[in-house]
Scaffold this motif. Sequence first.
Motif, PDB file in Angstrom:
ATOM      1  N   ARG A 237       0.853  -1.195   0.000  1.00 18.33           N
ATOM      2  CA  ARG A 237       0.000   0.000   0.000  1.00 18.33           C
ATOM      3  C   ARG A 237       0.886   1.241   0.000  1.00 18.33           C
ATOM      4  NH1 ARG A 237      -4.365  -2.045   4.329  1.00 18.33           N
ATOM      5  NH2 ARG A 237      -5.117   0.084   4.151  1.00 18.33           N
ATOM      6  N   TRP A 238       1.541   1.433  -1.160  1.00 17.83           N
ATOM      7  CA  TRP A 238       2.586   2.438  -1.312  1.00 17.83           C
ATOM      8  C   TRP A 238       2.096   3.849  -1.019  1.00 17.83           C
ATOM      9  CZ3 TRP A 238       5.424  -1.496  -1.513  1.00 17.83           C
ATOM     10  CH2 TRP A 238       5.244  -2.512  -2.435  1.00 17.83           C
ATOM     11  N   ARG A 239       1.005   4.218  -1.629  1.00 17.22           N
ATOM     12  CA  ARG A 239       0.520   5.604  -1.496  1.00 17.22           C
ATOM     13  C   ARG A 239       0.137   5.926  -0.050  1.00 17.22           C
ATOM     14  NH1 ARG A 239       0.158   8.924  -5.180  1.00 17.22           N
ATOM     15  NH2 ARG A 239       0.121   7.415  -6.860  1.00 17.22           N
ATOM     16  N   GLU A 240      -0.557   5.005   0.595  1.00 17.57           N
ATOM     17  CA  GLU A 240      -0.928   5.217   2.000  1.00 17.57           C
ATOM     18  C   GLU A 240       0.321   5.329   2.874  1.00 17.57           C
ATOM     19  OE1 GLU A 240      -4.243   2.695   3.583  1.00 17.57           O
ATOM     20  OE2 GLU A 240      -4.175   1.914   1.525  1.00 17.57           O
ATOM     21  N   ALA A 241       1.281   4.454   2.601  1.00 17.40           N
ATOM     22  CA  ALA A 241       2.534   4.484   3.367  1.00 17.40           C
ATOM     23  C   ALA A 241       3.254   5.809   3.151  1.00 17.40           C
ATOM     24  CB  ALA A 241       3.427   3.324   2.955  1.00 17.40           C
ATOM     25  N   PHE A 242       3.236   6.291   1.915  1.00 20.99           N
ATOM     26  CA  PHE A 242       3.920   7.550   1.611  1.00 20.99           C
ATOM     27  C   PHE A 242       3.248   8.723   2.319  1.00 20.99           C
ATOM     28  CE2 PHE A 242       4.590  11.388  -0.899  1.00 20.99           C
ATOM     29  CZ  PHE A 242       5.972  11.452  -0.851  1.00 20.99           C
ATOM     30  N   ILE A 243       1.935   8.744   2.292  1.00 16.72           N
ATOM     31  CA  ILE A 243       1.205   9.836   2.961  1.00 16.72           C
ATOM     32  C   ILE A 243       1.508   9.821   4.452  1.00 16.72           C
ATOM     33  CG2 ILE A 243      -1.099  10.656   3.608  1.00 16.72           C
ATOM     34  CD1 ILE A 243      -2.009   9.689   0.762  1.00 16.72           C
ATOM     35  N   MET A 244       1.436   8.648   5.056  1.00 13.19           N
ATOM     36  CA  MET A 244       1.707   8.555   6.490  1.00 13.19           C
ATOM     37  C   MET A 244       3.155   8.933   6.792  1.00 13.19           C
ATOM     38  SD  MET A 244       1.276   5.378   9.120  1.00 13.19           S
ATOM     39  CE  MET A 244      -0.473   5.261   8.772  1.00 13.19           C
ATOM     40  N   ALA A 245       4.077   8.431   5.988  1.00  8.08           N
ATOM     41  CA  ALA A 245       5.491   8.746   6.205  1.00  8.08           C
ATOM     42  C   ALA A 245       5.734  10.248   6.076  1.00  8.08           C
ATOM     43  CB  ALA A 245       6.356   7.977   5.206  1.00  8.08           C
ATOM     44  N   SER A 246       5.105  10.870   5.102  1.00  4.36           N
ATOM     45  CA  SER A 246       5.281  12.312   4.882  1.00  4.36           C
ATOM     46  C   SER A 246       4.775  13.133   6.062  1.00  4.36           C
ATOM     47  CB  SER A 246       4.553  12.749   3.614  1.00  4.36           C
ATOM     48  OG  SER A 246       5.100  12.096   2.499  1.00  4.36           O
ATOM     49  N   GLN A 247       3.786  12.605   6.751  1.00  2.00           N
ATOM     50  CA  GLN A 247       3.207  13.318   7.891  1.00  2.00           C
ATOM     51  C   GLN A 247       3.966  13.075   9.191  1.00  2.00           C
ATOM     52  OE1 GLN A 247      -0.769  11.748   7.771  1.00  2.00           O
ATOM     53  NE2 GLN A 247      -1.442  13.181   6.194  1.00  2.00           N
ATOM     54  N   THR A 248       4.749  12.013   9.245  1.00  3.27           N
ATOM     55  CA  THR A 248       5.355  11.633  10.526  1.00  3.27           C
ATOM     56  C   THR A 248       6.880  11.547  10.506  1.00  3.27           C
ATOM     57  OG1 THR A 248       5.106   9.277  10.026  1.00  3.27           O
ATOM     58  CG2 THR A 248       3.301  10.338  11.221  1.00  3.27           C
ATOM     59  N   MET A 249       7.497  11.698   9.335  1.00  2.00           N
ATOM     60  CA  MET A 249       8.947  11.548   9.220  1.00  2.00           C
ATOM     61  C   MET A 249       9.529  12.748   8.491  1.00  2.00           C
ATOM     62  SD  MET A 249       8.704   7.570   7.943  1.00  2.00           S
ATOM     63  CE  MET A 249      10.404   7.065   8.009  1.00  2.00           C
ATOM     64  N   THR A 250      10.829  12.930   8.595  1.00  2.00           N
ATOM     65  CA  THR A 250      11.492  14.000   7.847  1.00  2.00           C
ATOM     66  C   THR A 250      11.572  13.592   6.378  1.00  2.00           C
ATOM     67  OG1 THR A 250      13.742  13.099   8.079  1.00  2.00           O
ATOM     68  CG2 THR A 250      12.942  14.565   9.863  1.00  2.00           C
ATOM     69  N   ASN A 251      11.763  14.575   5.516  1.00  2.00           N
ATOM     70  CA  ASN A 251      11.890  14.282   4.078  1.00  2.00           C
ATOM     71  C   ASN A 251      13.048  13.341   3.807  1.00  2.00           C
ATOM     72  OD1 ASN A 251       9.705  15.861   3.430  1.00  2.00           O
ATOM     73  ND2 ASN A 251      10.919  17.653   2.898  1.00  2.00           N
ATOM     74  N   THR A 252      14.144  13.522   4.522  1.00  2.00           N
ATOM     75  CA  THR A 252      15.310  12.653   4.342  1.00  2.00           C
ATOM     76  C   THR A 252      14.979  11.214   4.711  1.00  2.00           C
ATOM     77  OG1 THR A 252      16.770  14.518   4.824  1.00  2.00           O
ATOM     78  CG2 THR A 252      17.730  12.309   5.014  1.00  2.00           C
ATOM     79  N   GLU A 253      14.270  11.025   5.817  1.00  2.00           N
ATOM     80  CA  GLU A 253      13.886   9.678   6.244  1.00  2.00           C
ATOM     81  C   GLU A 253      12.937   9.035   5.231  1.00  2.00           C
ATOM     82  OE1 GLU A 253      13.845   9.759  11.099  1.00  2.00           O
ATOM     83  OE2 GLU A 253      12.300  10.922  10.061  1.00  2.00           O
ATOM     84  N   VAL A 254      11.990   9.820   4.727  1.00  2.00           N
ATOM     85  CA  VAL A 254      11.035   9.310   3.736  1.00  2.00           C
ATOM     86  C   VAL A 254      11.785   8.886   2.478  1.00  2.00           C
ATOM     87  CG1 VAL A 254       9.071   9.876   2.256  1.00  2.00           C
ATOM     88  CG2 VAL A 254       9.100  10.661   4.631  1.00  2.00           C
ATOM     89  N   ASP A 255      12.665   9.764   1.994  1.00  2.00           N
ATOM     90  CA  ASP A 255      13.437   9.440   0.791  1.00  2.00           C
ATOM     91  C   ASP A 255      14.268   8.181   0.987  1.00  2.00           C
ATOM     92  OD1 ASP A 255      12.407  11.634  -0.497  1.00  2.00           O
ATOM     93  OD2 ASP A 255      14.238  12.845  -0.365  1.00  2.00           O
ATOM     94  N   ARG A 256      14.929   8.089   2.121  1.00  2.00           N
ATOM     95  CA  ARG A 256      15.786   6.928   2.405  1.00  2.00           C
ATOM     96  C   ARG A 256      14.951   5.644   2.454  1.00  2.00           C
ATOM     97  NH1 ARG A 256      18.461   8.472   7.208  1.00  2.00           N
ATOM     98  NH2 ARG A 256      19.630   9.893   5.896  1.00  2.00           N
ATOM     99  N   LEU A 257      13.822   5.693   3.136  1.00  2.00           N
ATOM    100  CA  LEU A 257      12.963   4.516   3.272  1.00  2.00           C
ATOM    101  C   LEU A 257      12.411   4.062   1.927  1.00  2.00           C
ATOM    102  CD1 LEU A 257      11.476   2.487   5.122  1.00  2.00           C
ATOM    103  CD2 LEU A 257       9.668   4.205   5.363  1.00  2.00           C
ATOM    104  N   PHE A 258      11.879   5.017   1.151  1.00  2.00           N
ATOM    105  CA  PHE A 258      11.251   4.656  -0.120  1.00  2.00           C
ATOM    106  C   PHE A 258      12.285   4.285  -1.181  1.00  2.00           C
ATOM    107  CE2 PHE A 258       7.569   5.965   2.020  1.00  2.00           C
ATOM    108  CZ  PHE A 258       6.488   5.459   1.334  1.00  2.00           C
ATOM    109  N   THR A 259      13.437   4.922  -1.164  1.00  2.00           N
ATOM    110  CA  THR A 259      14.502   4.563  -2.098  1.00  2.00           C
ATOM    111  C   THR A 259      15.014   3.160  -1.796  1.00  2.00           C
ATOM    112  OG1 THR A 259      15.132   6.880  -2.355  1.00  2.00           O
ATOM    113  CG2 THR A 259      16.759   5.252  -3.010  1.00  2.00           C
TER     114      THR A 259
END
Length: 161
Positions: A58-80
């Motif tokens: 559930r990529w999109r849901e995970a991305f939305i949640m990550a964007s709301q709760t993590m820094t941009n660097t953490e989101v980029d690192r996790l999704f990359t």
Amino acid sequence: MKAQHILEEVADDPSYAKYFKVIAEHFSKTQEVDKAAELMIKSGDERNAVTLLLDSGRWREAFIMASQTMTNTEVDRLFTSKADEMADQKKYDVAEELLLLCEKEDSAISMYKRLKKWDDMIRLVEQYHPDLVDKSYPAVGKALAEDNAYSQAEKYFIKVS
């Protein structure tokens, strides 16, 4: 589940967070992703909620949640990292989707270039860098000619004309 219902009655009390986490782990094991993620969030464990959503596709849901709760660097690192994992499993369309979610279209283009998946590479170049299309077709044609794939190379050289 009775325990969940009881805990929801006292949801605002932070001392109950550890119980939400235990119940979330139960729901995670039984593949009840929505309930597990909801309880992980209530327990303050957003990172595991994001990981759970990612692991269940559930990529999109995970991305939305990550964007709301993590820094941009953490989101980029996790999704990359997840995109690299999917590419290693030859799930290139999923890897592309993950990279595009965090606006890493150049990484998606590079992935297809490394894999010599030229049509996919060109598709993304056309979509995200239309100013580079005229340079991309001959570059692909040249790469194919170097691999002795002359009929395919011709296709890309003709398209640029």
